[in-house]
Design a protein around this motif. Structure first.
Motif, PDB file in Angstrom:
ATOM      1  N   ILE A 188      14.282   9.899 -13.590  1.00 10.27           N
ATOM      2  CA  ILE A 188      14.076  10.503 -12.277  1.00 10.27           C
ATOM      3  C   ILE A 188      14.847  11.813 -12.217  1.00 10.27           C
ATOM      4  CG2 ILE A 188      14.502  10.218  -9.794  1.00 10.27           C
ATOM      5  CD1 ILE A 188      14.373   7.141 -10.364  1.00 10.27           C
ATOM      6  N   ASN A 189      14.190  12.848 -11.703  1.00  7.78           N
ATOM      7  CA  ASN A 189      14.830  14.158 -11.551  1.00  7.78           C
ATOM      8  C   ASN A 189      14.423  14.756 -10.201  1.00  7.78           C
ATOM      9  OD1 ASN A 189      16.024  14.647 -14.322  1.00  7.78           O
ATOM     10  ND2 ASN A 189      13.908  14.188 -14.848  1.00  7.78           N
ATOM     11  N   HIS A 190      15.408  15.085  -9.400  1.00  7.76           N
ATOM     12  CA  HIS A 190      15.180  15.733  -8.101  1.00  7.76           C
ATOM     13  C   HIS A 190      16.164  16.880  -7.950  1.00  7.76           C
ATOM     14  CE1 HIS A 190      12.423  12.930  -6.137  1.00  7.76           C
ATOM     15  NE2 HIS A 190      13.161  11.919  -6.539  1.00  7.76           N
ATOM     16  N   LYS A 191      15.778  17.876  -7.171  1.00  8.01           N
ATOM     17  CA  LYS A 191      16.673  18.973  -6.799  1.00  8.01           C
ATOM     18  C   LYS A 191      16.442  19.288  -5.333  1.00  8.01           C
ATOM     19  CE  LYS A 191      16.612  21.405 -11.216  1.00  8.01           C
ATOM     20  NZ  LYS A 191      16.292  22.654 -11.912  1.00  8.01           N
ATOM     21  N   THR A 192      17.513  19.645  -4.647  1.00  7.10           N
ATOM     22  CA  THR A 192      17.379  20.139  -3.283  1.00  7.10           C
ATOM     23  C   THR A 192      18.487  21.144  -3.002  1.00  7.10           C
ATOM     24  OG1 THR A 192      16.959  19.483  -0.980  1.00  7.10           O
ATOM     25  CG2 THR A 192      18.777  18.368  -2.095  1.00  7.10           C
TER      26      THR A 192
ATOM     27  N   ALA B 263      12.556   6.670  -7.481  1.00  5.20           N
ATOM     28  CA  ALA B 263      12.114   8.066  -7.444  1.00  5.20           C
ATOM     29  C   ALA B 263      11.745   8.460  -6.014  1.00  5.20           C
ATOM     30  CB  ALA B 263      10.934   8.281  -8.389  1.00  5.20           C
TER      31      ALA B 263
ATOM     32  N   ASN C 293      19.753  13.058 -11.159  1.00  3.11           N
ATOM     33  CA  ASN C 293      19.078  12.553 -12.354  1.00  3.11           C
ATOM     34  C   ASN C 293      19.419  11.082 -12.478  1.00  3.11           C
ATOM     35  OD1 ASN C 293      19.537  12.010 -15.527  1.00  3.11           O
ATOM     36  ND2 ASN C 293      17.784  13.328 -15.194  1.00  3.11           N
TER      37      ASN C 293
ATOM     38  N   LEU D 177      17.793  12.390  -0.542  1.00  3.49           N
ATOM     39  CA  LEU D 177      18.253  13.780  -0.595  1.00  3.49           C
ATOM     40  C   LEU D 177      17.835  14.550   0.655  1.00  3.49           C
ATOM     41  CD1 LEU D 177      17.816  14.717  -4.345  1.00  3.49           C
ATOM     42  CD2 LEU D 177      19.933  14.201  -3.118  1.00  3.49           C
ATOM     43  N   THR D 178      16.691  14.198   1.224  1.00  5.21           N
ATOM     44  CA  THR D 178      16.283  14.808   2.493  1.00  5.21           C
ATOM     45  C   THR D 178      17.239  14.389   3.601  1.00  5.21           C
ATOM     46  OG1 THR D 178      13.973  14.875   1.795  1.00  5.21           O
ATOM     47  CG2 THR D 178      14.394  15.011   4.170  1.00  5.21           C
TER      48      THR D 178
ATOM     49  N   TRP E  31      15.132   8.224  -3.819  1.00  5.58           N
ATOM     50  CA  TRP E  31      16.070   9.346  -3.980  1.00  5.58           C
ATOM     51  C   TRP E  31      15.536  10.619  -3.342  1.00  5.58           C
ATOM     52  CZ3 TRP E  31      20.744   8.278  -4.259  1.00  5.58           C
ATOM     53  CH2 TRP E  31      21.279   7.298  -5.095  1.00  5.58           C
ATOM     54  N   GLY E  32      14.226  10.819  -3.402  1.00  3.82           N
ATOM     55  CA  GLY E  32      13.652  11.985  -2.718  1.00  3.82           C
ATOM     56  C   GLY E  32      13.920  11.921  -1.225  1.00  3.82           C
TER      57      GLY E  32
END
Length: 147
Positions: free
Chosen positions: A4-8, A123, A105, A130-131, A126-127
């Motif tokens: 899993i990969n997220h960015k904010t 996934a 990650n 992060l919001t 976590w999205g």
């Protein structure tokens, strides 16, 4: 292996983001109900994440594991077990514009059916998380689900 990969981007200083993801009070303010963190002087420790009466089925969830790395204002790494085996969650913080780029990650999932299901759930989760972190830090809004 799935990962899993997220960015904010969060328009607050690194120190504020780090304090929020590396303390019990920080986690409980934006995401969990009764999280416990214990960080040792060597930068390791323990994390217990708790949610009470969560979701439409009002389930109680507890998970957690070892804190593997604490690098103030840069990285926070822990393990937990949402699937068949432990996975590793890494928050990396980078200065960006007038705030902080948060990179999340998660690795360690196998291709078993249980782990793939957990990976997909995490996934999405976590999205959303992060919001929630972003709106909490930028606007002071706390969302707690009461269904």
């Amino acid at each position: 292996m799935p990962e899993i990969n997220h960015k904010t981007y969060i328009k607050v200083p690194l120190e504020e983001v780090y304090k929020t993801i590396s303390t019990s009070q920080g986690w409980n303010a934006w995401f969990t109900d009764d999280t416990f963190l214990k960080i040792n002087l060597d930068g390791t420790g323990e994390i217990r994440l708790r949610w009470t009466n969560f979701g439409s089925e009002n389930v109680n969830i507890e998970d957690g594991g070892r804190i593997l790395e604490v690098d103030p204002n840069k990285r926070f790494v822990f393990q937990w077990s949402p699937g068949e085996q432990s996975s590793t969650v890494t928050f990396t913080l980078e200065p960006y514009k007038d705030g902080t780029l948060v990179v999340l990650n998660e690795t360690g999932f196998t291709d078993s059916e249980e782990d793939l299901k957990a990976c997909i759930g995490c996934a999405v989760g976590w999205g959303e998380a992060l919001t929630l972190l972003k709106i909490y830090l930028e606007y002071g809004i706390v969302y707690k689900q009461d269904l």
